[in-house]
Design a protein around this motif. Structure first.
Motif, mmCIF file in Angstrom:
data_model
loop_
_atom_site.group_PDB
_atom_site.id
_atom_site.type_symbol
_atom_site.label_atom_id
_atom_site.label_comp_id
_atom_site.label_asym_id
_atom_site.label_seq_id
_atom_site.Cartn_x
_atom_site.Cartn_y
_atom_site.Cartn_z
ATOM 1 N N VAL A 40 -8.182 -61.228 -24.984
ATOM 2 C CA VAL A 40 -8.954 -62.244 -24.270
ATOM 3 C C VAL A 40 -9.781 -61.537 -23.215
ATOM 4 O O VAL A 40 -9.260 -60.695 -22.468
ATOM 5 N N ARG A 46 -20.995 -63.092 -23.231
ATOM 6 C CA ARG A 46 -20.753 -63.773 -24.494
ATOM 7 C C ARG A 46 -20.429 -62.817 -25.640
ATOM 8 O O ARG A 46 -19.653 -63.145 -26.523
ATOM 9 N N CYS A 61 -10.081 -63.820 -28.520
ATOM 10 C CA CYS A 61 -9.599 -65.201 -28.579
ATOM 11 C C CYS A 61 -10.034 -65.934 -27.320
ATOM 12 O O CYS A 61 -10.232 -65.322 -26.267
ATOM 13 N N ASN A 62 -10.167 -67.238 -27.441
ATOM 14 C CA ASN A 62 -10.520 -68.049 -26.279
ATOM 15 C C ASN A 62 -9.332 -68.282 -25.362
ATOM 16 O O ASN A 62 -9.499 -68.606 -24.184
ATOM 17 N N GLU A 63 -8.133 -68.121 -25.904
ATOM 18 C CA GLU A 63 -6.936 -68.331 -25.103
ATOM 19 C C GLU A 63 -5.767 -67.607 -25.750
ATOM 20 O O GLU A 63 -5.786 -67.296 -26.948
ATOM 21 N N ASP A 72 -6.622 -69.210 -20.659
ATOM 22 C CA ASP A 72 -7.917 -69.354 -21.322
ATOM 23 C C ASP A 72 -8.920 -68.407 -20.691
ATOM 24 O O ASP A 72 -8.729 -67.943 -19.565
ATOM 25 N N ARG A 73 -9.985 -68.117 -21.401
ATOM 26 C CA ARG A 73 -10.908 -67.062 -20.979
ATOM 27 C C ARG A 73 -11.623 -67.387 -19.670
ATOM 28 O O ARG A 73 -12.080 -66.489 -18.961
ATOM 29 N N LYS A 74 -11.723 -68.658 -19.314
ATOM 30 C CA LYS A 74 -12.369 -69.034 -18.059
ATOM 31 C C LYS A 74 -11.354 -69.333 -16.954
ATOM 32 O O LYS A 74 -11.737 -69.720 -15.849
#
Length: 218
Positions: A40, A46, A61-63, A72-74
């Motif tokens: 991650v 992007r 992965c996003n999470e 999660d990535r954010k």
């Protein structure tokens, strides 16, 4: 894990560490399933080249789930709090015979069940994700209010604040803050060299609002 302002450079550093890991695994004859590895990237960039282990690409992965926490990535922790909510509701239903209106347990024992079995589901590792957006805490406060109202057997017109005051219960946000204060005091006083090498940062800065210590300044 690699950190820094340059995403591409971080991937290069990560690959160098993974190359050293490969040597260590071969030396000690340890086999891992690369297909189960996840990566991650906590950044707004992007497109970045994926890391590799044993010449096999580890997909971004996003999470991912680590020690029971969904990252999660954010770093919004939205998915983690959703999972926590589901676990809490399921556990509350299972405990309904003991904390519901037909329970013969005393108020003190019903409250003890909440503190020992239900609230830990919400507060697990809260110093890590306690800096999540306030909108998530509204849902968590609602979970506590519903459970406590059921335990105290109070009608709808009694304020949640009054029930908590009578039971001497802090809000979820206050409870998280107390846990975080105790933890970070131990971290600051620790003689562990790894903990001492953690870079200092100002949790009141906008860039660090998702960082763990930001929970201390809500």
């Amino acid at each position: 894990m690699c950190t820094g302002p340059n995403g591409a450079l971080n991937v290069e550093n990560l690959n160098r560490h993974l190359a050293e890991l490969e040597k260590w695994l071969i030396r000690w004859k340890i086999k891992i399933n690369v297909d189960k590895c996840q990566a991650v990237c906590f950044t707004r960039a992007r497109k970045l080249p994926p890391p590799k282990l044993f010449r096999r690409t580890i997909p971004w992965c996003n999470e991912t789930k680590y020690l029971g926490i969904t990252l999660d990535r954010k770093l919004t922790y939205k998915k983690h709090i959703t999972n926590v909510t589901k676990k809490f509701k399921k556990a509350r239903m299972a405990l309904h015979p003991l904390i519901g209106g037909n329970s013969r347990l005393s108020l003190g024992n019903r409250l003890l069940l909440y503190k020992s079995l239900l609230r830990p589901l919400i507060s697990y590792a809260s110093p890590v994700w306690g800096a999540a957006a306030n909108m998530h805490f509204i849902g968590l406060e609602r979970l506590q209010n519903m459970a406590v109202r059921q335990i105290a057997r109070q009608p709808w017109y009694i304020r949640n604040r009054t029930i908590r005051k009578d039971l001497r219960l802090p809000t979820i946000q206050e409870y998280f803050k107390n846990i975080a204060e105790r933890l970070f005091k131990k971290v600051d006083a620790s003689s562990n060299t790894a903990l001492q090498k953690i870079p200092a940062y100002d949790p009141r800065g906008n860039r660090n609002r998702r960082r763990p210590r930001a929970a201390l300044h809500r």
